[in-house]
Design a protein around this motif. Structure first.
Motif, PDB file in Angstrom:
ATOM      1  N   LYS A  36      20.730   0.940  10.995  1.00 48.25           N
ATOM      2  CA  LYS A  36      20.540   2.342  11.370  1.00 48.25           C
ATOM      3  C   LYS A  36      20.680   3.212  10.124  1.00 48.25           C
ATOM      4  O   LYS A  36      21.269   2.807   9.135  1.00 48.25           O
ATOM      5  N   GLY A  81      22.211   6.172   7.964  1.00 47.70           N
ATOM      6  CA  GLY A  81      23.530   6.798   7.890  1.00 47.70           C
ATOM      7  C   GLY A  81      24.227   6.507   6.571  1.00 47.70           C
ATOM      8  O   GLY A  81      23.596   6.429   5.518  1.00 47.70           O
ATOM      9  N   ASP A 124      26.691   7.682  11.293  1.00 46.76           N
ATOM     10  CA  ASP A 124      25.785   8.803  11.047  1.00 46.76           C
ATOM     11  C   ASP A 124      26.620  10.035  10.733  1.00 46.76           C
ATOM     12  O   ASP A 124      27.266  10.596  11.629  1.00 46.76           O
TER      13      ASP A 124
END
Length: 425
Positions: free
Chosen positions: A246, A248, A274
Motif C-alpha cells: 500500500k 504510505g 498512511d
C-alpha cells in the motif's frame, strides 16, 4: 629595651558593661512577651469573630466568556495501515528500506531466500510441461482414432450400398425365375448383415466421440492442476520479496531483523501506515467520559503545533479507569504529525458568552443549593443564595443572586455556616 615586646593592658570599666547589657536583656524579654500576647489575643479574636481576613480568599464577580474543557491525552494513530507478514519462510538476504521511507504498493521492503522453494518451483514447472506434452500427444492419438472410426463407418456404408444394389438386381432376376428363392434369401441375409455392420460402425463412432471428450477433459484437469501447482510455487518465490502492499510510510521494522536471520512463515516484520489518514486516540478519566459526546470540538497540541478535530467515537468500556475517545482531524496536519506521536487535547463541553463568572469556590458541590458570603458596603459579609447554571473545574456561572463587581469569599466557609453575617477583622 629595644627589640622587646611591650604589652599594654587597658582596664575595662565593668560598671559601664553592666549598664548596657542589663537593659538590653530586659528589652528583648519584654518584646517576646508582647509578641506572644498579641498572637494569643489574635487567635482568640479569630475564634470569636469566626474568620481571619489573612486566611480568607476573596474573588470578584466578572462578566465574560465561559468555556468548559476536559483534558485528554493520547497519540496519533493511522486509520489505514498494513502489517508486513511473511507468507513463506526464508533467510533475510537484503533489507532494502528503513523505517520512515515513503513507499508505494509495489515498493520492495525486504528480500528473502529459500532454496527449497526454488526446487519446488522447478519440479512444478517440469510437471506442467509434462502435462502439456501428454495433452498434445493425446490430441494426436484421438485425431488418428477419429479418422479410423470415420473411415470404418464410410467403408461399412459403401458395403451396405453395394449389397443394396446387389439385392435389387437379384430381385429382378427372381421375378424372371432366373434365380431360385433360396438364392434370394441368401442375398437378403447378406444385405441385413451389411446394414448391421454399418449401424455398429456408426455407434462406435458416436461412442468414440463421447470417450474423446472425457479423455480430453481428464487431460485438461491434469494440465490445470499442474498450472496451479506451478502458479503456487511461483507465488511462493514471489513472496520471498516482501513489498509494501500500500502507499504510505514504512512506520516500523522488526528490530530483530538482520542479514542471515531466518524468518518462519507468518512472522511479523513491520508496518506500513498512511500518514495522511491520522486520527487522535485520546483518553479521558472515567468520571469525565459521561460528559463527552460525538461531534464535540477538540483542540489538539501536537508537539507544540495546534490542530482541530471533532469527537468521532466514545468507547463504551473502561480500561484502567480511562475511556478511549477517537477524534478525527478537521484541520491540516502539522509538520510534527506522525503515527504514535503523543498529543494533548482539550474537549470543549460548553461555551457561553456574556455570563457572570466566579472562580470556583472550595466548598462548591455541583447539583446542590449553594450560598456565598458577599461583601457589603460596611465591610461585613452577608450570606446570599445564588443560582448556578453550569460550572467547570475552574469557574462557576452565576444566573441569579450576584452582580458584576461583587466581592465573594471563595475559600472554605463550612465552619462559619449557618451564620448569616460575618465580619473579618
Amino acid at each position: 629595651m629595644l627589640g622587646s615586646n611591650i604589652i599594654m593592658q587597658i582596664p575595662i570599666d565593668k560598671s559601664l558593661s553592666r549598664r548596657f547589657i542589663l537593659p538590653l536583656g530586659i528589652l528583648v524579654t519584654v518584646g517576646i512577651v508582647v509578641y506572644v500576647l498579641n498572637t494569643i489575643i489574635s487567635h482568640v479574636q479569630s475564634s470569636l469573630q469566626g474568620a481571619d481576613e489573612s486566611g480568607v480568599k476573596l474573588e470578584l464577580v466578572t462578566e465574560g466568556h465561559f468555556t468548559h474543557h476536559i483534558s485528554a491525552y493520547g497519540s496519533l494513530k493511522p486509520q489505514s495501515q498494513r502489517s508486513l507478514v511473511t507468507q513463506v519462510a526464508g533467510t533475510v538476504a537484503e533489507i532494502v528500506l528503513k523505517p520512515g521511507a515513503r513507499v508505494e504498493s509495489e515498493t520492495t521492503i525486504l528480500r528473502l531466500v529459500n532454496p527449497a522453494l526454488q526446487r519446488e518451483y522447478d519440479i512444478a514447472l517440469l510437471e506442467l510441461k509434462e502435462a502439456e506434452i501428454d495433452h498434445t500427444q493425446l490430441e494426436a492419438e484421438l485425431a488418428d482414432e477419429a479418422l479410423q472410426f470415420a473411415s470404418d463407418e464410410r467403408m461399412q456404408l459403401a458395403e451396405l450400398k453395394t449389397q443394396q444394389a446387389e439385392y435389387a438386381a437379384r430381385e429382378v432376376l427372381a421375378r424372371q425365375s432366373i434365380i431360385s428363392e433360396l438364392e434370394m434369401n441368401k442375398e437378403k441375409s447378406r444385405l441385413e448383415q451389411a446394414r448391421l455392420r454399418h449401424e455398429l460402425a456408426k455407434e462406435r463412432f458416436v461412442t468414440f466421440a463421447q470417450s474423446k471428450k472425457a479423455r480430453l477433459n481428464a487431460s485438461d484437469l491434469r494440465q490445470e492442476r499442474a498450472r496451479k501447482l506451478q502458479a503456487m510455487a511461483q507465488a511462493d518465490l514471489n513472496a520471498l520479496t516482501i513489498n509494501a502492499g500500500k502507499r504510505g510510510v514504512l512506520q516500523s521494522l522488526n528490530e530483530s531483523l538482520t542479514l542471515g536471520h531466518w524468518l518462519s512463515q507468518g512472522a511479523s516484520v513491520g508496518v506500513v501506515a498512511d500518514p495522511d489518514s491520522l486520527y487522535a486516540e485520546l483518553w479521558v478519566s472515567a468520571s469525565d467520559a459521561s460528559a463527552v459526546a460525538e461531534g464535540m470540538a477538540v483542540s489538539l497540541d501536537i508537539k507544540g503545533y495546534g490542530a482541530k478535530g471533532i469527537v468521532l467515537r466514545v468507547a463504551p468500556n473502561v480500561l484502567r479507569n480511562q475511556v478511549q475517545v477517537d477524534v478525527t482531524l478537521t484541520s491540516p496536519l502539522p509538520i510534527t504529525a506522525r503515527p504514535n506521536v503523543e498529543v494533548n487535547g482539550k474537549i470543549l463541553l460548553e461555551s457561553r458568552d456574556n455570563v457572570l463568572l466566579l472562580p470556583r469556590p472550595v466548598n462548591f458541590e455541583p447539583g446542590k443549593p449553594y450560598s456565598v458570603y458577599v461583601r457589603q458596603s460596611d465591610g461585613s459579609f452577608l450570606l446570599k443564595p445564588v443560582v448556578i447554571s453550569t460550572w467547570s473545574h475552574l469557574q462557576i456561572v452565576i444566573d441569579k443572586g450576584l452582580k458584576v463587581g461583587d466581592q465573594v469569599i471563595v475559600s472554605d466557609v463550612s465552619t462559619w455556616l449557618p451564620q448569616i453575617e460575618i465580619r473579618l477583622d
